[in-house]
Design an enzyme around this catalytic site. Sequence first.
Site, PDB file in Angstrom:
ATOM      1  N   GLU A 123     -11.731   2.504   6.002  1.00 12.77           N
ATOM      2  CA  GLU A 123     -10.588   2.735   6.847  1.00 12.77           C
ATOM      3  C   GLU A 123     -10.695   4.196   7.253  1.00 12.77           C
ATOM      4  OE1 GLU A 123      -5.951   1.321   7.314  1.00 12.77           O
ATOM      5  OE2 GLU A 123      -6.477   2.605   5.612  1.00 12.77           O
ATOM      6  N   GLU A 133       0.769  -1.142  -0.083  1.00 15.50           N
ATOM      7  CA  GLU A 133      -0.044   0.187   0.084  1.00 15.50           C
ATOM      8  C   GLU A 133       0.935   1.441  -0.124  1.00 15.50           C
ATOM      9  OE1 GLU A 133      -3.573   2.125   2.665  1.00 15.50           O
ATOM     10  OE2 GLU A 133      -2.212   0.542   3.571  1.00 15.50           O
TER      11      GLU A 133
END
Length: 255
Positions: free
Chosen positions: A237, A140
């Site tokens: 998130e 990520e």
Amino acid sequence: MKLPFSANLGFLWTELVLPDAVRAAAKAGFEAVELHWPYAVEPSLLGHALAESGLPVLGLNTSRGNVDAGDFGLSALPGREKEARAAIDQAIAYATAIGATAVHVMAGKTDGLAARDTFTANLRYAADQARTAGITILLEPLNHHDVPGYFLVDNATAAAIIEATGRDNIRIMFDCYHVGRSGKSILEEFDTYRQFIGHIQFAAVPDRGEPDTGEVDYASVLPKMAEAGYAGYFGAEYKPRRSTDEGLGWLAAWR
């Protein structure tokens, strides 16, 4: 279009012990959960809550390392390969125990060609270890405002590293928040790197709060991603501005 949403329990319901957070996510109407660093919780306890709720668990992160010393991941740090691979082994073992389908391998704070080579080698190791368990490895890119000095800051680098590994079970965790916070177009980045994307996350830009405020119109953006062929979950998130339950109006509205 009804989109499948996953609750990231690294940020949501953090006042609860993790098994109870799973139950809260199910009660709120999420279709899955994902984790940050669940290692302090006995896997069987978490597994029981997951089975009770009926929610799949999508993924978790490798250990950050020595947080007090400033670590935020290990796998791109030259000279710390033994620690990095121990963290990978730990994550894959825990993911296997609870039925998670992905592990996010955290790069860490570093730079340079040696770091890139180290990260590539450790990702190959992770992919090979994960393959027998049917687990996908994720990497990520993080924006430099939130994590100054992080090695992986853009999807272009992530895609190039994935190609360099020569492994087909490594994908990008495409976080819309990090893309937007970096000043880039979320949909343009998505279109460019779609073939590499394994999971999508989202939060308001720029404050990372509930996704129905801020600079990004997710009520429009997320359906466009699904229409373009993304068939996975969308991971919520974000950091609630108050309590998690108080901020869930977006979920009901988008249903």
